[in-house]
Enzyme design. Sequence first.
Site, mmCIF file in Angstrom:
data_model
loop_
_atom_site.group_PDB
_atom_site.id
_atom_site.type_symbol
_atom_site.label_atom_id
_atom_site.label_comp_id
_atom_site.label_asym_id
_atom_site.label_seq_id
_atom_site.Cartn_x
_atom_site.Cartn_y
_atom_site.Cartn_z
ATOM 1 N N HIS A 86 0.915 -1.100 0.095
ATOM 2 C CA HIS A 86 0.027 -0.007 -0.009
ATOM 3 C C HIS A 86 1.000 1.329 0.044
ATOM 4 C CE1 HIS A 86 -3.572 2.336 0.745
ATOM 5 N NE2 HIS A 86 -2.785 3.212 1.565
ATOM 6 N N ASP A 124 -15.042 2.655 8.023
ATOM 7 C CA ASP A 124 -14.104 3.521 7.451
ATOM 8 C C ASP A 124 -14.540 4.436 6.315
ATOM 9 O OD1 ASP A 124 -11.471 4.742 7.110
ATOM 10 O OD2 ASP A 124 -11.580 3.820 5.144
ATOM 11 N N ARG A 145 -14.622 12.918 8.103
ATOM 12 C CA ARG A 145 -13.470 13.460 8.313
ATOM 13 C C ARG A 145 -13.092 14.650 7.414
ATOM 14 N NH1 ARG A 145 -9.817 8.938 8.346
ATOM 15 N NH2 ARG A 145 -7.836 10.397 8.521
ATOM 16 N N SER A 186 -7.579 4.120 9.364
ATOM 17 C CA SER A 186 -8.296 4.291 8.379
ATOM 18 C C SER A 186 -7.669 3.242 7.186
ATOM 19 C CB SER A 186 -8.529 5.527 7.704
ATOM 20 O OG SER A 186 -8.713 5.588 6.326
ATOM 21 N N LYS A 219 -8.701 -1.271 6.075
ATOM 22 C CA LYS A 219 -9.060 -1.696 4.706
ATOM 23 C C LYS A 219 -7.799 -2.954 4.290
ATOM 24 C CE LYS A 219 -9.153 2.399 3.540
ATOM 25 N NZ LYS A 219 -9.206 4.012 3.242
HETATM 26 N N1 URA Z 1 -6.186 7.207 3.082
HETATM 27 C C1 URA Z 1 -7.093 6.685 3.628
HETATM 28 O O1 URA Z 1 -7.445 5.554 2.974
HETATM 29 N N2 URA Z 1 -7.410 7.181 4.925
HETATM 30 C C2 URA Z 1 -6.939 8.273 5.424
HETATM 31 O O2 URA Z 1 -7.436 8.474 6.524
HETATM 32 C C3 URA Z 1 -5.728 8.971 4.522
HETATM 33 C C4 URA Z 1 -5.617 8.532 3.406
#
Ligand code: URA
Length: 434
Positions: A82, A161, A168, A183, A187
Amino acid sequence: MRMVDIIIKKKSGYELSPEEISFFIKGYTKGEIPDYQVSALMMAIFFKGMSDKETLALTMEMADSGDHLDLSAIKGIKVDKHSTGGVGDKTSLSLTPIVAACGVPVAKMSGRGLGHTGGTIDKLESFDGFNVSISEKEFIDNVNSIGISLMAQTADLAPADKKLYALRDVTGTVDNMSLIASSIMSKKLAAGADAIVLDVKTGSGAFMKTLEDSRALAKAMVDIGNGAGRKTVALITDMDQPLGNTVGNAIEVREAIDTLNGKGPSDFTELVYTLAKKMLILGGKAVNDDEALGMIKSVISSGKALDKLAAFVEAQGGNKDQVYDPSLLKVSDKTTFLKADESGFIDRITCDKVGVSCMMLGGGRASKEDTIDLSVGIELLKKKGDEVAKGDNLAVIHYNDENKLSSAMDELKSAYHISSEKPEETVLIKEMIG
Ligand code: URA
């Protein structure tokens, strides 16, 4: 339990219990707790922070808020990667076929671009016919038959999320270390890999502008991954100028293919090889960096990595001829040049401005609903440290819409800083954590 008591507790600086975190995430996902109360809690977290224990509990709760992808039908150690996002970041397009060609199965969910940052899923759609929305069964079958599949993240993955990130975004509470780490990692955990390699970007094009903040984010994510039983390592890498020489969609795919042909730009190649080495080691295919590098070079020189990309594109309905002849990818042939208006050295290229310039051409999204033009983009002819004379070409702009060109050019121009002194060389791979 009452949501208002949880807000007051955090506002007063106390640690929330796993039960309280579970209560608010479950209630919010089900729609039983309103946005205004969760907004207040997010702001309290923003100011008072979260402990490692709270951050891990929040991550696990969000990961468990929807489906977990079951990758158990895929043989071998599944290693995910990631990136925290950047400009010109086409890494997955070169990295995943290399790793798959070396025998590590790649089952990866990726995202679309937003704002100045691009997304792998958009870039893949530059291949005619490519389908990013295959079923989970096709996804797993493809990994078992050809060793690689990438698909768009499904709505059922970490839905808490999804809701919280959107909230957010409009309440000024994105840039909190614990909230970003939980966050991203919720995932990744729900996406089912056994091990995770994180590419945490640092600099003007990244979420985290300073090395110190990037290090803290990397450490938080590595702790979460390891705490959840997934071997996790993070590299902190430069995003103070765009990665490689291209920014856009189809144009970046061409560069990723050049890299699989062993002809990629040196910074991008270095990053891809470094991440690939870590993935091969975590995937149990190599015992150290030297052995991994030997494997990587071998699949590049034999053409196996390129063949893997072609097989993957074809399996998902795309035109594999475009892999072997990237000139078939549609990059707009309407071009113009950005020229240097003084002589000197390129001191800096403000990364997010290059991303915004590409977005202004139509190659990125200002909001989630926007559609994008995959054929526009920017080719950087000069990068940090290069010497230029007044009037030299700095970049080629591929555009379609004349009306968008002049503001995009202005933005790109403001990204380039020329100085009389040669700047210090950039270190691409800054640190490794975990
Ligand atoms: N990418 C995400 O998936 N979440 C965040 O909070 C910031 C960047």
